[in-house]
Design an enzyme around this catalytic site. Structure first.
Site: not given
Length: 666
Positions: A333, A386
């Site tokens: 993330d 990401e």
């Protein structure tokens, strides 16, 4: 020296030295951490040294904590009636504190499920903290206080996945993004076991071959979606025990599903009571000091990736999840935030922004090390970045000038779709703009495309289905209830998904429930909604009710996935554009053995629509979004054979808002 990504991309020529230097920095860091020739895995075993561990050979409990600027540490818990003076730790020259508790003396006091904390005396005062490497944290129902918990069950979990090895070389990577807590239909927090028993079979039935689990790492606030992590080595106890999570992973593997963990190493919760912030009394133990250590947008703390013990902590964390819970890889993330000092809050309009100004080299080196470790510990495991910046080389090996990820997320695609739906009428859509957005990706860097993820479903935004159909979904989703808004919504929903998976990358992702157009948004319990779970669940019954039109969308998703797998589309090379007709909003391309034809035209259905086929021969339909089983109008004869004429042209009935997929056969 020109590394491979520079050799293959002349636009990177001006930055060949910067690219070479990130390879050099990786080599130096790798050598520093592997001086004994044991690989990174030995260094990444901090969880076996730090935290509370039982030494079977010596028959003692040992608790160690790295807290270099603390003045004193005391182990406290129900084993000593939370006395802050009786069990002091001793400090070594490196700032590591330790206490040894003989099993014979503590066998009846320090037991499975014992609650513990560490009392820290430091420059910022005296505080009860949760050990950094603790394996389990639980919350008191009345006081809401979190405590560490000794987790040492009598019998280890029995794994049955020895013969499971994920293989994406045939079907490609098909990810179903999940959140255990909101995975059930009941208005409550779901559990690992309930998700495993009730939801995993649904995912398997749809044809996906991997799940991506969100919110696994412990987080104090449920509404953070799991992204404000406090205890990095703890599976969230609100969903069950560590054995319950293992049960979920084991069951997924038994169904042939890989399990990818959404790992958060980009930041940490700012909370002092539950997290790492100010643990040893300083503001720079795990994080950068001052403003650099604080993310203003996320209201969270930022790691100092250049520190030895921070690298050990985070790398050990990856190894722990791979080995202890058998995860098959990670979705990292917030990678964009990690890569740059500005955290991606800028426009990436020039290559120099990837290699010179505001680039955090320590973070890049950490990510290179992380990817190297993942392959060392579990060669079949994958890593997904990401990143919205588009940094060149992100998904190339460090030796080629890259960072080492296997895949990157095509984050611009859902943003593009939402922008089209919000800002332009259907008549204004430019199919060439659609083509560019989906096909513009870096050479030899694998991409996971998606029409929408959890981000688009959060309160304050809308899912694609809700953008398309909004309140009409509450009143006109019954079969037989004709409604032009619903008809448009169902048609476009199908088109965007097939366009994404067919054109957008080497992998595909869907957030749970969105495949059948789950209505409304995601909103976790909070004071503003009177702590309701109404919008923190998935209403699976909508897709299972044969009286409702949601069945058409889930049927389409299942058939679409099946076709992609049957013809190995995700592992095929980039698509080739065969025909573009902006005026009629028709675009046709080939990928692998299939021919994809899309009409985004809102009104015009064109009989005898001709275009030059990629080769002479006979073609047949294998997928038709206008089929009645998918909520279409059944205007196209699916049994018809299509032959090219002497000019190598095919003639088809190109109905409006329709996607057709053909295969050539003899």
């Amino acid at each position: 020296m020109k590394l491979k990504i520079v050799q293959e991309d002349p636009w990177l020529e001006d930055y060949k030295e910067e690219i070479h230097q990130r390879w050099v920095r990786f080599q130096l860091a790798y050598e520093a951490l592997t001086t004994k020739g044991e690989g990174l895995s030995s260094f990444a075993s901090g969880h076996e040294y730090f935290g509370i561990n039982f030494d079977k050979e010596k028959q003692v409990w040992i608790y160690r904590e790295w807290a270099p600027e603390a003045k004193a540490l005391f182990l406290i818990g129900d084993f000593n009636q939370w006395d802050r003076n009786t069990h002091p730790l001793t400090r070594d020259e490196w700032g590591v504190w330790e206490i040894v508790l003989p099993y014979a003396e503590y066998k009846d006091r320090l037991v499975h499920k014992s609650l513990v904390k560490v009392h820290v005396v430091a420059a910022n005062g005296k505080q009860d903290r949760i050990p950094a490497y603790i394996r389990r944290v639980v919350q008191d129902e009345e006081s809401k206080d979190f405590s560490g918990q000794i987790w040492s069950p009598e019998s280890p979990f029995t794994w049955e996945d020895q013969n499971f090895t994920p293989d994406y070389t045939k079907d490609g990577l098909l990810i179903y993004e999940c959140h255990v807590g909101m995975g059930l239909e009941v208005e409550a927090v779901g559990t690992y076991r309930a998700f495993a028993d009730e939801i995993l079979p649904k995912i398997k039935n749809l044809g996906y071959n991997a799940i991506q689990l969100m919110a696994v790492m412990e987080h104090p606030y449920y509404g953070s979606f799991g992204y404000h992590v406090s205890s990095f080595f703890c599976p969230s106890s609100r969903f069950g025990t560590p054995e319950d999570l293992k049960y979920l992973v084991n069951k997924a593997h038994g169904l042939g599903l890989a399990v990818i963990m959404d790992v958060v190493h980009s930041h940490a919760v700012q909370n002092v009571s539950e997290g790492l912030n100010g643990f040893d009394g300083s503001d720079h133990q795990y994080f950068h000091a001052g403003p650099r250590g604080y993310h203003e947008v996320w209201d969270s703390k930022l790691f100092d990736y250049g520190k030895w013990e921070v690298k050990r902590f985070l790398l050990s964390n990856l190894k722990y999840w791979l080995e202890e819970f058998h995860f098959d890889g990670f979705r990292f993330d917030g990678v964009t935030s990690m890569l740059y000092f500005h955290h991606g809050l800028t426009t990436f309009d020039h290559f120099e922004k990837y290699f010179e100004k505001d680039v955090d080299w320590d973070a890049i080196t950490y990510l290179q090390l992380a990817n190297a470790l993942i392959k060392e510990v579990k060669p079949s495991a994958i890593s997904i970045a990401e990143d919205v910046s588009g940094m060149p080389g992100l998904c190339r090996l460090p030796a080629e000038g890259g960072v080492g990820f296997d895949y990157r997320l095509a984050m611009g695609v859902p943003d593009f779709y939402i922008k089209m739906l919000k800002e332009k009428k259907d008549e204004e859509w430019d199919i060439l703009e659609f083509w560019k957005e989906l096909s513009d990706r870096r050479y030899k860097e694998k991409t996971i495309a998606y029409a929408e993820s959890h981000d688009q479903a959060l309160v304050g935004d809308k899912s694609i289905a809700f953008w398309l159909m909004d309140k009409e979904m509450y009143f006109h989703m019954q079969v037989g209830d004709e409604n032009i808004i619903i008809d448009r919504g169902i048609a476009i929903h199908k088109l965007l998904r097939l366009f994404t998976i067919g054109l957008g990358g080497e992998g595909y992702l869907n957030f749970m429930g969105n495949e059948f157009g789950h209505p409304e948004w995601v909103d976790f319990p909070r004071e503003g909604n009177n702590w309701s779970y109404q919008y923190a669940r998935r209403q699976w019954s909508l897709a299972e009710d044969k009286k409702l039109k949601y069945q058409y969308l889930i049927s389409w998703d299942k058939s679409m996935i099946a076709v992609m797998k049957q013809y190995h589309i995700l592992n095929a090379p980039f698509a080739d554009q065969v025909h573009a007709d902006p005026e009629n909003k028709v675009i046709i391309f080939t990928r692998g053995p299939l021919l994809f034809a899309f009409s985004f035209n809102p009104q015009k259905a064109i009989a005898d629509y001709k275009f030059r086929a990629p080769s002479m021969g006979q073609y047949r339909l294998v997928l038709n979004s206008d089929d009645k089983q998918f909520g279409g109008f059944g205007r196209i004869d699916t049994s018809k054979a299509y032959f090219t004429d002497q000019k190598q042209q095919l003639s088809i009935y190109m109905t409006n808002r329709t996607a057709l997929v053909f295969e050539k056969y003899d």
